[in-house]
Design a protein around this motif. Sequence first.
Motif, PDB file in Angstrom:
ATOM      1  N   VAL A 151       0.848  -1.191   0.000  1.00 53.81           N
ATOM      2  CA  VAL A 151       0.000   0.000   0.000  1.00 53.81           C
ATOM      3  C   VAL A 151       0.884   1.241   0.000  1.00 53.81           C
ATOM      4  CG1 VAL A 151      -1.812   1.255   1.194  1.00 53.81           C
ATOM      5  CG2 VAL A 151      -1.819  -1.243   1.224  1.00 53.81           C
ATOM      6  N   PHE A 152       0.716   2.069  -1.033  1.00 53.92           N
ATOM      7  CA  PHE A 152       1.475   3.319  -1.151  1.00 53.92           C
ATOM      8  C   PHE A 152       0.672   4.462  -0.543  1.00 53.92           C
ATOM      9  CE2 PHE A 152       3.632   0.785  -4.268  1.00 53.92           C
ATOM     10  CZ  PHE A 152       4.926   1.286  -4.322  1.00 53.92           C
ATOM     11  N   THR A 153       1.240   5.138   0.452  1.00 52.54           N
ATOM     12  CA  THR A 153       0.620   6.335   1.006  1.00 52.54           C
ATOM     13  C   THR A 153       1.106   7.581   0.284  1.00 52.54           C
ATOM     14  OG1 THR A 153       2.364   6.378   2.700  1.00 52.54           O
ATOM     15  CG2 THR A 153       0.277   5.321   3.282  1.00 52.54           C
ATOM     16  N   SER A 154       2.190   7.450  -0.470  1.00 54.55           N
ATOM     17  CA  SER A 154       2.697   8.505  -1.344  1.00 54.55           C
ATOM     18  C   SER A 154       3.501   7.818  -2.435  1.00 54.55           C
ATOM     19  CB  SER A 154       3.571   9.510  -0.573  1.00 54.55           C
ATOM     20  OG  SER A 154       4.803   8.921  -0.198  1.00 54.55           O
ATOM     21  N   ALA A 155       4.061   8.617  -3.332  1.00 58.51           N
ATOM     22  CA  ALA A 155       4.821   8.018  -4.435  1.00 58.51           C
ATOM     23  C   ALA A 155       6.089   7.322  -3.948  1.00 58.51           C
ATOM     24  CB  ALA A 155       5.170   9.091  -5.461  1.00 58.51           C
ATOM     25  N   THR A 156       6.567   7.661  -2.755  1.00 58.93           N
ATOM     26  CA  THR A 156       7.822   7.105  -2.254  1.00 58.93           C
ATOM     27  C   THR A 156       7.667   6.297  -0.969  1.00 58.93           C
ATOM     28  OG1 THR A 156       8.284   9.177  -1.086  1.00 58.93           O
ATOM     29  CG2 THR A 156       9.185   8.953  -3.311  1.00 58.93           C
ATOM     30  N   GLU A 157       6.521   6.374  -0.311  1.00 64.02           N
ATOM     31  CA  GLU A 157       6.317   5.684   0.963  1.00 64.02           C
ATOM     32  C   GLU A 157       5.278   4.572   0.798  1.00 64.02           C
ATOM     33  OE1 GLU A 157       8.058   6.288   3.689  1.00 64.02           O
ATOM     34  OE2 GLU A 157       9.174   7.937   2.752  1.00 64.02           O
ATOM     35  N   SER A 158       5.604   3.375   1.267  1.00 68.85           N
ATOM     36  CA  SER A 158       4.670   2.253   1.155  1.00 68.85           C
ATOM     37  C   SER A 158       4.946   1.245   2.261  1.00 68.85           C
ATOM     38  CB  SER A 158       4.792   1.576  -0.215  1.00 68.85           C
ATOM     39  OG  SER A 158       6.070   0.971  -0.350  1.00 68.85           O
ATOM     40  N   ALA A 159       4.018   0.307   2.417  1.00 68.13           N
ATOM     41  CA  ALA A 159       4.144  -0.744   3.431  1.00 68.13           C
ATOM     42  C   ALA A 159       3.478  -2.011   2.928  1.00 68.13           C
ATOM     43  CB  ALA A 159       3.508  -0.302   4.749  1.00 68.13           C
ATOM     44  N   GLY A 160       3.983  -3.141   3.383  1.00 72.50           N
ATOM     45  CA  GLY A 160       3.342  -4.412   3.092  1.00 72.50           C
ATOM     46  C   GLY A 160       2.234  -4.642   4.100  1.00 72.50           C
ATOM     47  N   GLY A 197      10.953  -4.040  -2.782  1.00 76.16           N
ATOM     48  CA  GLY A 197      10.672  -3.565  -1.437  1.00 76.16           C
ATOM     49  C   GLY A 197       9.339  -4.056  -0.925  1.00 76.16           C
ATOM     50  N   GLY A 198       8.335  -4.118  -1.791  1.00 75.76           N
ATOM     51  CA  GLY A 198       7.008  -4.556  -1.382  1.00 75.76           C
ATOM     52  C   GLY A 198       6.968  -6.018  -0.994  1.00 75.76           C
ATOM     53  N   THR A 199       7.605  -6.888  -1.779  1.00 76.94           N
ATOM     54  CA  THR A 199       7.596  -8.312  -1.453  1.00 76.94           C
ATOM     55  C   THR A 199       8.348  -8.578  -0.154  1.00 76.94           C
ATOM     56  OG1 THR A 199       9.508  -8.597  -2.941  1.00 76.94           O
ATOM     57  CG2 THR A 199       7.335  -9.098  -3.828  1.00 76.94           C
ATOM     58  N   ARG A 200       9.448  -7.872   0.054  1.00 71.14           N
ATOM     59  CA  ARG A 200      10.197  -8.050   1.304  1.00 71.14           C
ATOM     60  C   ARG A 200       9.346  -7.641   2.504  1.00 71.14           C
ATOM     61  NH1 ARG A 200      13.976  -5.002   0.082  1.00 71.14           N
ATOM     62  NH2 ARG A 200      15.337  -6.573  -0.852  1.00 71.14           N
ATOM     63  N   ALA A 201       8.636  -6.519   2.373  1.00 77.46           N
ATOM     64  CA  ALA A 201       7.779  -6.048   3.471  1.00 77.46           C
ATOM     65  C   ALA A 201       6.641  -7.026   3.732  1.00 77.46           C
ATOM     66  CB  ALA A 201       7.230  -4.664   3.140  1.00 77.46           C
ATOM     67  N   LEU A 202       6.092  -7.627   2.695  1.00 79.40           N
ATOM     68  CA  LEU A 202       4.999  -8.581   2.863  1.00 79.40           C
ATOM     69  C   LEU A 202       5.476  -9.857   3.557  1.00 79.40           C
ATOM     70  CD1 LEU A 202       3.176  -8.081  -0.546  1.00 79.40           C
ATOM     71  CD2 LEU A 202       2.178  -7.719   1.718  1.00 79.40           C
ATOM     72  N   VAL A 203       6.671 -10.298   3.250  1.00 75.77           N
ATOM     73  CA  VAL A 203       7.220 -11.474   3.933  1.00 75.77           C
ATOM     74  C   VAL A 203       7.433 -11.165   5.415  1.00 75.77           C
ATOM     75  CG1 VAL A 203       9.211 -13.017   4.093  1.00 75.77           C
ATOM     76  CG2 VAL A 203       8.307 -12.393   1.852  1.00 75.77           C
ATOM     77  N   GLU A 204       7.976  -9.986   5.722  1.00 74.44           N
ATOM     78  CA  GLU A 204       8.197  -9.606   7.117  1.00 74.44           C
ATOM     79  C   GLU A 204       6.867  -9.497   7.869  1.00 74.44           C
ATOM     80  OE1 GLU A 204      10.378  -5.999   6.896  1.00 74.44           O
ATOM     81  OE2 GLU A 204      12.273  -6.966   6.310  1.00 74.44           O
ATOM     82  N   ALA A 205       5.855  -8.940   7.222  1.00 77.84           N
ATOM     83  CA  ALA A 205       4.539  -8.820   7.853  1.00 77.84           C
ATOM     84  C   ALA A 205       3.937 -10.202   8.104  1.00 77.84           C
ATOM     85  CB  ALA A 205       3.616  -7.980   6.974  1.00 77.84           C
ATOM     86  N   THR A 206       4.116 -11.125   7.162  1.00 80.58           N
ATOM     87  CA  THR A 206       3.600 -12.480   7.335  1.00 80.58           C
ATOM     88  C   THR A 206       4.290 -13.184   8.493  1.00 80.58           C
ATOM     89  OG1 THR A 206       3.112 -12.631   4.961  1.00 80.58           O
ATOM     90  CG2 THR A 206       3.209 -14.692   6.192  1.00 80.58           C
TER      91      THR A 206
END
Length: 222
Positions: A151-160, A197-206
């Motif tokens: 999920v992108f909250t801005s063009a440069t900031e996102s989270a899984g 970056g997104g896939t790495r964040a999703l793995v960490e969240a899982t």
Amino acid sequence: MKTTKTIATSVCEKSVAAVLAAAFLAGCSALPSPPSRPVHYDFGPGAMAPVPADRRAPLPPLALADLEAPGLVEGSTAVLYRLAYADARQLRPYRQARWSQPPAQLVQQRLRDQLGQRRAVLTAESGAAQARSAGKLPTVLRVELEEFSQVFTSATESAGLVRLRATLAEPAATGETLLGQRVFIVQRPATSADAAGGTRALVEATDQLAQELVQWLEQLGR
């Protein structure tokens, strides 16, 4: 005179050949380049060394039902993201990124690995086989993967973002008894605004969610 004509003809032929060669090269450069292959991501190699033995008493066996993902296209391996600052309702796939398997399968395997550190984790079929030998069906854990996206909250900031609904039930001859249900929501920041970056964040969240799930089951005494 003949020599002059021969030289002129030779020069003319070389000029024509040069023009044709240039035209050929220009035509080749205009051809579309072959599409690049998508990059495939998974959850990593897992544990690189044996997990230390847990001295606590083992927990009773647990039957983990096949994970359901009602919000995802069945069988799809797309890496999905949302632009919360534009239209958060729209799931968008990365064109050049894929998961190695459908996310539901990857998440289920990670949950199985985490749950299996202190107990036997069974499938529905193996749980039924145990019931025939032990005379009792194991507790069943059903999981629904409701959200699995960057999920992108801005063009440069996102989270899984991973959202999962877990339901624990005790099977019986007359049906099932609900033991508990909980929705887990975990976000982990992405280190880069792209699929890597997104896939790495999703793995960490899982991974974090799997730990919270284990703690919840222990609180329920299961």
